[in-house]
Design a protein around this motif. Structure first.
Motif, PDB file in Angstrom:
ATOM      1  N   LEU A  50      -6.634  18.460  18.335  1.00 12.38           N
ATOM      2  CA  LEU A  50      -7.822  19.297  18.156  1.00 12.38           C
ATOM      3  C   LEU A  50      -8.425  19.561  19.527  1.00 12.38           C
ATOM      4  CD1 LEU A  50      -9.625  17.949  14.964  1.00 12.38           C
ATOM      5  CD2 LEU A  50      -8.261  20.012  15.238  1.00 12.38           C
ATOM      6  N   PHE A  87     -13.165  13.021   9.057  1.00 14.03           N
ATOM      7  CA  PHE A  87     -14.238  13.469   9.948  1.00 14.03           C
ATOM      8  C   PHE A  87     -15.584  12.858   9.597  1.00 14.03           C
ATOM      9  CE2 PHE A  87     -11.878  16.903  11.959  1.00 14.03           C
ATOM     10  CZ  PHE A  87     -10.887  17.178  11.032  1.00 14.03           C
ATOM     11  N   ASN A  91     -16.149  17.571   6.223  1.00 14.89           N
ATOM     12  CA  ASN A  91     -15.425  18.842   6.332  1.00 14.89           C
ATOM     13  C   ASN A  91     -14.554  19.159   5.130  1.00 14.89           C
ATOM     14  OD1 ASN A  91     -16.539  19.494   8.804  1.00 14.89           O
ATOM     15  ND2 ASN A  91     -14.895  18.547   9.979  1.00 14.89           N
ATOM     16  N   VAL A 109       0.926  23.798   3.031  1.00 17.79           N
ATOM     17  CA  VAL A 109       1.619  23.496   4.283  1.00 17.79           C
ATOM     18  C   VAL A 109       3.026  22.974   4.021  1.00 17.79           C
ATOM     19  CG1 VAL A 109       1.532  22.143   6.388  1.00 17.79           C
ATOM     20  CG2 VAL A 109      -0.576  22.998   5.390  1.00 17.79           C
TER      21      VAL A 109
ATOM     22  N   GLY B 133     -15.908  22.828  11.945  1.00 17.52           N
ATOM     23  CA  GLY B 133     -15.312  21.720  11.186  1.00 17.52           C
ATOM     24  C   GLY B 133     -14.346  22.190  10.117  1.00 17.52           C
ATOM     25  N   GLN B 134     -14.607  23.372   9.559  1.00 17.21           N
ATOM     26  CA  GLN B 134     -13.704  23.895   8.532  1.00 17.21           C
ATOM     27  C   GLN B 134     -12.352  24.235   9.143  1.00 17.21           C
ATOM     28  OE1 GLN B 134     -14.228  24.462   4.989  1.00 17.21           O
ATOM     29  NE2 GLN B 134     -15.648  22.887   5.587  1.00 17.21           N
ATOM     30  N   GLU B 136     -11.154  22.860  11.811  1.00 19.97           N
ATOM     31  CA  GLU B 136     -10.526  21.602  12.222  1.00 19.97           C
ATOM     32  C   GLU B 136      -9.919  20.876  11.038  1.00 19.97           C
ATOM     33  OE1 GLU B 136     -13.461  19.462  14.442  1.00 19.97           O
ATOM     34  OE2 GLU B 136     -13.233  20.772  16.181  1.00 19.97           O
ATOM     35  N   ALA B 137     -10.614  20.923   9.895  1.00 22.28           N
ATOM     36  CA  ALA B 137     -10.060  20.269   8.705  1.00 22.28           C
ATOM     37  C   ALA B 137      -8.736  20.925   8.331  1.00 22.28           C
ATOM     38  CB  ALA B 137     -11.047  20.357   7.551  1.00 22.28           C
ATOM     39  N   GLY B 138      -8.693  22.243   8.372  1.00 17.82           N
ATOM     40  CA  GLY B 138      -7.455  22.961   8.054  1.00 17.82           C
ATOM     41  C   GLY B 138      -6.342  22.598   9.017  1.00 17.82           C
ATOM     42  N   TYR B 139      -6.668  22.616  10.321  1.00 19.89           N
ATOM     43  CA  TYR B 139      -5.647  22.268  11.323  1.00 19.89           C
ATOM     44  C   TYR B 139      -5.177  20.829  11.140  1.00 19.89           C
ATOM     45  CZ  TYR B 139      -6.541  26.561  13.957  1.00 19.89           C
ATOM     46  OH  TYR B 139      -6.657  27.869  14.350  1.00 19.89           O
ATOM     47  N   SER B 140      -6.125  19.931  10.807  1.00 17.46           N
ATOM     48  CA  SER B 140      -5.758  18.515  10.724  1.00 17.46           C
ATOM     49  C   SER B 140      -4.784  18.250   9.586  1.00 17.46           C
ATOM     50  CB  SER B 140      -6.998  17.624  10.582  1.00 17.46           C
ATOM     51  OG  SER B 140      -7.529  17.737   9.281  1.00 17.46           O
ATOM     52  N   ILE B 141      -4.722  19.113   8.567  1.00 14.79           N
ATOM     53  CA  ILE B 141      -3.708  18.922   7.536  1.00 14.79           C
ATOM     54  C   ILE B 141      -2.491  19.799   7.794  1.00 14.79           C
ATOM     55  CG2 ILE B 141      -5.215  18.024   5.724  1.00 14.79           C
ATOM     56  CD1 ILE B 141      -5.268  20.737   4.443  1.00 14.79           C
ATOM     57  N   GLY B 142      -2.382  20.291   9.026  1.00 13.89           N
ATOM     58  CA  GLY B 142      -1.147  20.961   9.444  1.00 13.89           C
ATOM     59  C   GLY B 142      -1.100  22.456   9.205  1.00 13.89           C
ATOM     60  N   MET B 143      -2.254  23.071   8.937  1.00 14.58           N
ATOM     61  CA  MET B 143      -2.234  24.525   8.708  1.00 14.58           C
ATOM     62  C   MET B 143      -2.066  25.290  10.000  1.00 14.58           C
ATOM     63  SD  MET B 143      -5.142  25.387   5.924  1.00 14.58           S
ATOM     64  CE  MET B 143      -4.906  25.061   4.203  1.00 14.58           C
ATOM     65  N   THR B 144      -1.476  26.490   9.881  1.00  9.13           N
ATOM     66  CA  THR B 144      -1.420  27.394  11.026  1.00  9.13           C
ATOM     67  C   THR B 144      -2.716  28.207  11.041  1.00  9.13           C
ATOM     68  OG1 THR B 144      -0.472  29.163   9.695  1.00  9.13           O
ATOM     69  CG2 THR B 144       1.078  27.675  10.806  1.00  9.13           C
ATOM     70  N   GLN B 147      -2.781  30.467   7.939  1.00  8.04           N
ATOM     71  CA  GLN B 147      -3.070  29.787   6.669  1.00  8.04           C
ATOM     72  C   GLN B 147      -4.544  29.399   6.594  1.00  8.04           C
ATOM     73  OE1 GLN B 147      -0.189  26.687   7.271  1.00  8.04           O
ATOM     74  NE2 GLN B 147       1.254  27.554   5.796  1.00  8.04           N
TER      75      GLN B 147
END
Lengths: 244, 236
Positions: A50, A87, A91, A109, B133-134, B136-144, B147
């Protein structure tokens, strides 16, 4: 399992991480404490990219990234699949139910079959004690319940490491316990966890190792017993004083 | 004198009533065959343009940002009527053979470009309003990025953008009256044509104003319904 070597991160002029090197074995629980601005959250966020480190390298399981080279988007997305993050502000996706929040990762995913993903999500939510809240929206849940959904959502992606960024700092005191219990259960089951927190009791009970960070460095690293009863560095001692 | 006549002269009143009723059908035809379809098609195309422009403006690729900014600046800095005239009357000067566009297509191009620019600012603000944060949450579960945008950000941004975009649509319906000046036989032009035969300008233009209002009023009710539906998942 996790090998961080010479990690550094600057935001413009400000050097937040100076030279972080750390090895974490599989199944261990590492608790990171330190004053505000010490870089502990930044370090955590570097682990799932991140934040993009300025230098150094990170290896998790069989994947590694060297930050002295350019890192492709695909590399980043692939690397993120190894970690799950919880978090401070939960979030959760507000337009989706608890169940949908947990299913989102596997379905979108990982392209898993929807029915299979639903069953797994139901199991995970039951595991964190929310079997009766599957179709509730985040706004209908308490902070502690939302955070537990957040943990389930991260677990749904079957990560190798779970990263917790001050998971209970935004919770009312009476709700902290229910989240810590889920985290303790997770640790007992052998999940590799890195937790940034101010909950010292949790650190004492669950951590295999405590890291004290200050000014962008890892100042001290010890087992809980050693750390609290016999801190070696001055800065560590001063910080522990403040906590009394 | 007009008002005097209505209240004192029954023959005049009858004449006005006849004109009003006989002009109703042509006006409504203008509305439903031209004004409304024009507004709807231009709005849809404009919305697509708006999302693309907003994403370009938010992107980290400098050239996309620049193109988006120039486009929005040109459209927002020039009158809509002038834009329509350039497309309809001006382009044929470059090439009478290839760049002469019929009234309705010219109107659609003009209105779409116009909506696209103004709406892109609404879309950009709505997307920016969704907390980091939204993402980041998406990225943290592997989204592009794609997505994340499609599943997490845009659905939430859509709710935020509803009031200002409804505004834009209602404005557009009224702006379609400008197409009269590039020869589209929509409702206002029909009013002009009828008024030019009987000189009852106040009557005809008031009638067409009323019709515009009657079209726009239900839309604000639709807007309220849509807003309610989009906020079901929120604490009220």
């Amino acid at each position: 399992m996790i090998k961080i070597t010479g990690l550094s991160k600057s935001f413009g002029e400000l050097e937040v991480l100076k030279d972080i090197s750390l090895d974490v074995e599989k199944g261990k629980v590492i608790v990171v404490i330190g004053p505000s601005g010490s870089g502990k959250t930044t370090m955590l966020r570097c682990l799932n990219l991140l934040e993009t480190p300025s230098g150094g390298s990170i290896a998790i399981s069989n994947k590694s990234i060297d930050f002295t080279q350019k890192v492709s988007k695909k590399e980043v997305t692939e690397f993120r699949k190894l970690t799950g993050m919880v978090f401070q502000g939960y979030n959760l996706f507000p337009h989706k139910t608890a169940l949908q929040n947990v299913m989102e990762g596997p379905v979108i995913v990982k392209k898993e079959d929807k029915e299979k993903a639903r069953k797994k999500a139901e199991q995970l939510l039951a595991k964190v004690g929310l079997a009766d809240k599957l179709d509730f929206y985040p706004y209908q849940l308490s902070g502690g319940q939302q955070q537990r959904v957040g943990i389930a959502r991260a677990l749904a992606m079957e990560p190798e490491v779970m990263l917790f960024d001050e998971p209970t700092s935004a919770l009312d005191p009476e709700l902290v316990g229910e989240v810590l219990k889920v985290m303790k259960d997770l640790a007992r089951e052998g999940m590799t966890m890195i937790v940034v927190t101010h909950e010292m009791k949790f650190a004492r009970e669950v951590a295999d190792e405590i890291l004290f960070m200050d000014g962008g460095y890892i100042v001290e690293k010890a087992t809980p017993e050693e750390f609290f009863s016999n801190p070696k560095e001055d800065r560590t001692k001063r910080f522990l004083q403040l906590l009394q | 004198m007009f008002l005097n006549n209505i209240f004192t002269d029954p023959e005049q009143l009858q004449r006005y009533t006849d004109i009003a009723t006989s002009s109703l059908l042509p006006l409504l035809k203008g509305a439903f065959l031209y004004s409304l379809p024009l507004a709807i098609v231009s709005f849809i195309i404009g919305l697509v343009l708006a999302v693309l422009t907003a994403l370009a403006r938010l992107s980290s690729v400098k050239i996309f940002q620049i193109i988006a900014r120039v486009y929005v600046s040109i459209i927002r800095g020039t009158p809509l009527l002038v834009q329509l005239f350039i497309i309809f009357y001006g382009l044929p000067n470059i090439s009478t053979e290839h760049l002469t566009i019929d009234p309705v297509p010219a109107a659609i191009i003009g209105f779409s470009l116009n909506v696209g620019a103004y709406a892109s600012e609404i879309v950009r603000a709505s997307i920016s309003s969704i907390s980091k944060g939204q993402w980041e949450a998406g990225y943290s579960i592997g989204m592009t990025y794609g997505q994340n945008l499609k599943r997490i950000i845009l659905p939430q941004a859509a709710r935020v953008s509803l009031p200002p975009l409804s505004n834009t649509f209602i404005s557009l319906i009224k702006d379609t009256s400008l197409a009269a000046l590039i020869l589209v036989t929509e409702m206002f032009r029909k009013a002009q044509e009828i008024a030019s035969t009987n000189y009852e300008f106040l009557l005809l233009y008031s009638e067409v104003a009323l019709l515009y209002w009657l079209i726009c009023f239900p839309l604000s009710i639709v807007q309220q319904r849509l807003e309610d539906r989009f906020s079901r998942h929120l604490l009220k």
